[in-house]
Write an enzyme that holds these catalytic residues in place. Structure first.
Site, short mmCIF file in Angstrom:
data_model
loop_
_atom_site.label_atom_id
_atom_site.label_comp_id
_atom_site.label_asym_id
_atom_site.label_seq_id
_atom_site.Cartn_x
_atom_site.Cartn_y
_atom_site.Cartn_z
N ASP A 64 0.84 -1.21 0.00
CA ASP A 64 0.00 0.00 0.00
C ASP A 64 0.87 1.26 0.00
OD1 ASP A 64 -1.94 1.95 0.51
OD2 ASP A 64 -2.10 1.45 2.65
N HIS A 77 -3.79 4.37 7.12
CA HIS A 77 -2.68 3.93 6.28
C HIS A 77 -1.35 4.35 6.89
CE1 HIS A 77 -5.41 3.11 2.83
NE2 HIS A 77 -6.11 4.10 3.38
#
Lengths: 560, 560
Positions: free
Chosen positions: B196, B369
Site C-alpha cells: 500500500d 494507512h
C-alpha cells in the site's frame, strides 16, 4: 442633518470571490470593487459568476465613482459587465492606482468598452471628491503591485475598506503597507473598518514576499535540468524573484501562457519588472539552450484545464515537451476547490518522470493575505468604532469577528453581514437594514443573466441522463399515427445493442397515440398538449423501467 | 518446470481507488480485491467507476478464488459487478475474514446475487489451496476491523499483498499488525511484496487509533450543547471511541445515516462494537433529552450531497435541526477531491452558528494507512526480492519506490507499474510484460460499460451548452417545406426574450430547406442525410453567431 449612511456588500461575504461593496448616502453612491468568481463544477457551462448588482439598476445617475482596489479578478473582473449592464449611456469614472488602471483599461478594451469609460489614475494619499464623498487610496502590500485600501469620507465619518492586504515589512518593491496613514486614520477617529478576512483561520503572520527569493535560489541550486516555475501571472513580484534566481544561476527565461506574457509586459512597461537585456527568450528558442540554462515561467499553478502547465503535463503543449530531469516548481498554493486539479497535474508530472517541488517541500510560496495577527494589527492601528469583516466565507467572517472582539471591539459594534444586507449608520448608531436582492448572476457566452434561469436545471438533467426525443407524425383529422415514430437519443449510454429496446419504445409510442386517436374518433377532441403530455409520460415511464435512469424526454408531434 | 508467474494490477495504480490485482500461473488465476472508485465531477451522471476487468472475460473456468482484504469500497465495492459480468454461470469462491465476508454478503444480497456465490470465511494464519496457489490471510491493523494482507504461494515463491495497513502498536481491538508472521515471511524468503502506497508522502508514523479516544473525550468536555460527530461509517473502532467518550460524559447516542446504522448493526453483531444497554436512542428521541446529554454519530464527513450532515447543514434534515450551541466534530479528513464539499458543509455550519471542530483544531482523526517509516518497516520485515508498490497515484508509487531503495532494495528489483502492465517472473528473474487492456468502466443506472462510450461526450456537450432541436416537415415529392419548422431548446439560457432570434432561426431553417428544394426541382435528388447535414450546419452557425455558444443541434426531417 444628512441622511443615513448605508454600506451594502453585494459580493464577497459568505464566499471567496466576486467582491463588491456599495456605499450610499443622500441617494449618492460609490462602488468599491467589481469582482468576479470562477464557476464551480456544478455550474454547468457557465463561464463566469458575477455579483447580482440589481440594486444598482436604473441608478446610473446616482453612482459617482467606481474604485478598484487592485488588479485581481475577484476585485476587477466584473468591471466590463457592470459597465455594460448598468451604464448603457454615461458611465461614472473608474478610479484606481496606476497598475490597476492599466489592467482595467486592458479589460475594457477586450470588451470594446474603453472609449465609453474614463479610467482615472490616482496616487495614494491624494484625496479627491466624488459627490458627497471624499475618496483616498492608501497603499497596502499584497501579491500584486499597486494594491490599495480605500478611505471613504462621509458626513457620518470615515470608512476604511482594506482591500486585500498583508503587513509585509520587507515587500519586494520596498513599499510596506502605509502604517502611518492607517495610524492617522485611527487618531482621526475611524467610523467603520471593512477588513479582508481571507486568512482569518491562520495563526501568526504571513511570510514576507521577499523571503521567497532565497528559497527559490536554493531550490534552483539543486536542479541540473530545466526548471519550470508556475505561479499566478499577476504576482509580478514573484515573477521578478524567479527572474532574479535565474540571473544568479545563469538561466535564460521563457514565458509561457497568455496571461503570464501579458502581465509581464504590463509589469515591465510600468517599471515593476526588470529583466536584463537578452535574458528573455522565446518559447521556441528553449531547445537552443542547454537544459541547465533555461527557466520557464508558466501559467497553470491551479491545474486549469487549458493552462500551459496542464497541457505540458498531458504531453499536449506545442512548444515544450517535458521529460525526466525537468523540475517543476509550484510557487503557489491551490486555491480552495482546485486541489484535485492541482493534484492531477502533479501526478501527471510524476508519471512523466519530472521532479516536482511544491510549497509543501520548500517555502517557495507566500500568501498575499495577512494572517490573524495582522488582522488584529489592522484593527488596533485604525481603531474603528464599527467593524464589518468582508472578503470571506462564513467561517472566516466569524473568525475575523472573534479577533475583533479579542482586541477590544464591543461585540455590539461588530457586524457579521451577508451579501445584500446593508449596514445603516446615522447619528443614533449602526444597525442591520432590510435585505436587498443579491446573489449570483452568470456569464454564459455573450449573455449575462439570472441564477434562477431554468437553463441550468435543464443542463443538469441533460448532463446526468441525456435526452430522448420522440417525433410522432399524426393525422390532423383522425389523430392516428402516420408511419413509424422517430426516436433520437443523445447522452444515453449503452444503446448500441439496444435495438430491442428501441423497437419496444416505438410500440409504446404507437400505443400512446392510438389511445388518444380513439378519443378523437369519439369526437372528444384532443389538444396537442394532451397528446404531448401523454407521450412524455409513457415514454419516460418506459425508459425508467428499462434503464433506471431519467433522461429528459422531449415529445414532438407533427400534425399533417 | 512450471510456467511464468504474472502479477497484473487492473486497478489502484496511478490512482487512488478501485484496487484489483490478478495473479496468474499455468493459466490459473486468483483475484485479490475488487474495488471501486467514486466518479469525479466530470464523469457526468456516472454512478460508480470500476476497474476494466476485460482481461478476465471468458476465463470463468480459470479463476480459482477471489480474496477480499477488507471491507472498504475501494477493495470490495466492485464485487457484485465482477460476479455478474464475469461469472454468469458458476462463480469462484470468495474468501475473506469474518467482518469482510459479512459485508460481502450484504452487498451481494443487495444485488440479488447471494445465492449464486459462496462466500467463505477464513481465519488468519490458516492457509488453504486454490488451484496451483496456496492462500493465507495475515492480520493487519487498519481503519476497519478484520483487515488482512494476503500471502499467495506460487511455484516461484510467495507473494505478499499488504492490503491497507498501518503498524498501529495500540489498536483499539488490541490486535496489532501480525509482525511475527511478516518476519517469518521474511525469513522464509519472500519473492514479491505488493505494498500500500497511500501515505508514501507522509513522514514518520501514523498516530495510533487509540490515541483518538482521549482527544475526543477532551473535546467533549468543552461542550455544553449537543455534540455531533461525523466519521466514516466503516470505521467501527472510531464509532466505539465516540461511544466511550459519550459514556464518560453521560451522553446518549443517536445514529443518523443509513450506512452508519448498518455498519453499527454489523459491528455489534460480530462483537466489534459494545454500547451499554439503553444508551442508543432513536433519532426522533433526541429532543426528549437535554442538549448536554446527547451525542449524534452521523455520516457526511466527506460533504456528500445527500448525507445526513450535509442535509443538517442545509437545514434540510427531517429529524434534527441544528442551532447555535451545537458542536460538530469532524473525526475524519477530507479524501483528496472532497475538500470543496467538506468546506461548504463546514461553512454552512458556521452560518447556522454551530461550533465546528476538525482534525486541524484537535487530533481527533488518525489515518488508517501507514506513513513512510511504516512502509520502510514493512519492507525490512518481509525482506522481499522484488517490490511493486500498489494502491496509489503515480506520485505515491514513485515515493514508495524511493523508500524501497532507501532500505536497500536493488533499484532493478523495484517495479513501478501501471494498471494493465503485468510483472512476469520466472526462473530467470522478473520483468515487465506486455500491456493488457485496462482502465475504467462505468456503472450508469443498471448497466456497466466502457469509458469510450460516446454518451459521456454527448452529456458533456449537452451540459455545457444545451440542445436545439429543429423539426422540419417537408414534402416527399418537392422537398419543399410544409408549414413552419418547430424549434425546441433545452439548457440554452436567456431565451425568454429571444423571440426575434427564434423567428430568425425559423427563417434560416426555411432558407436551408428551400436551397435544397431547388436541387430537388432540378431533379438532382437530395438524400435525407444531405438535408439533415445542411440543416445542422446552417442552424449551428446561426446559433453560434448569435450566442457564441455551441449547443448540440439535432435536426429532424419529417417527410410527408
Amino acid at each position: 442633518m444628512s441622511g443615513k449612511l448605508r454600506v451594502l456588500p453585494l459580493g464577497g461575504l459568505g464566499e471567496i470571490g466576486k467582491n463588491m461593496t456599495v456605499i450610499e448616502q443622500d441617494g449618492k453612491i460609490v462602488v468599491i470593487d467589481t469582482g468576479l468568481m470562477f464557476p464551480t463544477a456544478d455550474m454547468l457551462g457557465i463561464d463566469l459568476v458575477l455579483p447580482d448588482f440589481d440594486y444598482l439598476r436604473g441608478r446610473a445617475d446616482d453612482v459617482e465613482a467606481i474604485v478598484i482596489t487592485h488588479g485581481h479578478e475577484d476585485h476587477i473582473g466584473a468591471l466590463p459587465y457592470v459597465i455594460r449592464e448598468l451604464f448603457p449611456e454615461e458611465t461614472p469614472p473608474v478610479y484606481a492606482a496606476p497598475l490597476t488602471a492599466e489592467m482595467a483599461r486592458s479589460k475594457l478594451e477586450e470588451h470594446k468598452l474603453l472609449d465609453a469609460v474614463e479610467v482615472i489614475e490616482r496616487d495614494c494619499l491624494e484625496p479627491w471628491d466624488a459627490g458627497p464623498f471624499s475618496l483616498e487610496l492608501v497603499h497596502v502590500s499584497h501579491s500584486i503591485p499597486d494594491a490599495c485600501g480605500v478611505v471613504v469620507g462621509t458626513d457620518h465619518g470615515s470608512i476604511f475598506l482594506t482591500g486585500d492586504y498583508k503587513f509585509d515589512q520587507t515587500p519586494v518593491d520596498g513599499q510596506p503597507t502605509d502604517m502611518s496613514r492607517l495610524a492617522e486614520l485611527g487618531s482621526e477617529g475611524l467610523l467603520l473598518l471593512c477588513g479582508d478576512s481571507t486568512n482569518a483561520d491562520r495563526a501568526g503572520i504571513a511570510p514576507s514576499e521577499s523571503s521567497i527569493g532565497p528559497h527559490l535560489e536554493e531550490a534552483f541550486a539543486r536542479c541540473e535540468g530545466r526548471i519550470l516555475v508556475t505561479s499566478f501571472a499577476s504576482n509580478i513580484h514573484r515573477v521578478q524573484q524567479v527572474i532574479d534566481a535565474s540571473v544568479v544561476h545563469g538561466r535564460k527565461i521563457a514565458l509561457i501562457g497568455r496571461s503570464m506574457r501579458r502581465n509581464f509586459a504590463i509589469g515591465r512597461k510600468l517599471g515593476h519588472i526588470y529583466a536584463p537585456d537578452g535574458m528573455v527568450i522565446k518559447p521556441k528558442e528553449i531547445d537552443d539552450y542547454p537544459d541547465d540554462e533555461v527557466c520557464v515561467i508558466c501559467t497553470g499553478s491551479q491545474g486549469e484545464p487549458l493552462s500551459a502547465l496542464r497541457r505540458m503535463a498531458n504531453n499536449d503543449h506545442g512548444q515544450i515537451t517535458l521529460h525526466s530531469g525537468d523540475t517543476v516548481m509550484f510557487s503557489a498554493s491551490p486555491v480552495p476547490g482546485n486541489e484535485r486539479a492541482v493534484n492531477e497535474t502533479i501526478d501527471r508530472l510524476f508519471h512523466i518522470g519530472a521532479t516536482v517541488v511544491t510549497a509543501k517541500d520548500a517555502p517557495i510560496h507566500a500568501s498575499g493575505h495577512g494572517y490573524r495577527e495582522e488582522l488584529k494589527m489592522m484593527i488596533n492601528l485604525t481603531k474603528p468604532k464599527y467593524v464589518m469583516p468582508i472578503h470571506g466565507d462564513f467561517q472566516r467572517l466569524v473568525l475575523h469577528s472573534r479577533l475583533a472582539e479579542e482586541v477590544g471591539i464591543d461585540p455590539d459594534d461588530i457586524f457579521r453581514m451577508e451579501n445584500g444586507l446593508p449596514l445603516e449608520i446615522d447619528e443614533n448608531g449602526a444597525r442591520v437594514g432590510d435585505r436587498v436582492k443579491s446573489g449570483m448572476i452568470f456569464v454564459d457566452g455573450l449573455e449575462v443573466g439570472d441564477v434562477e434561469d431554468v437553463a441550468l436545471r435543464d443542463r443538469r438533467m441533460l448532463s446526468n441522463d441525456g435526452v430522448f426525443i420522440v417525433v410522432a407524425t399524426v393525422s390532423e383529422q383522425s389523430g392516428e399515427a402516420i408511419g413509424d415514430p422517430e426516436v433520437i437519443f443523445r447522452g444515453v449510454p449503452f444503446m448500441d445493442d439496444a435495438d430491442d429496446m428501441l423497437d419496444d419504445l416505438k410500440i409504446t409510442v404507437g400505443t400512446s397515440i392510438a389511445d388518444l386517436a380513439k378519443k378523437v374518433k369519439n369526437s372528444e377532441g384532443v389538444a396537442e398538449s394532451e397528446l404531448r403530455e401523454k407521450l412524455h409520460n409513457d415514454v419516460a415511464r418506459f425508459v425508467y423501467e428499462r434503464t433506471k435512469r431519467r433522461p429528459m424526454v422531449l415529445p414532438v408531434i407533427v400534425e399533417v
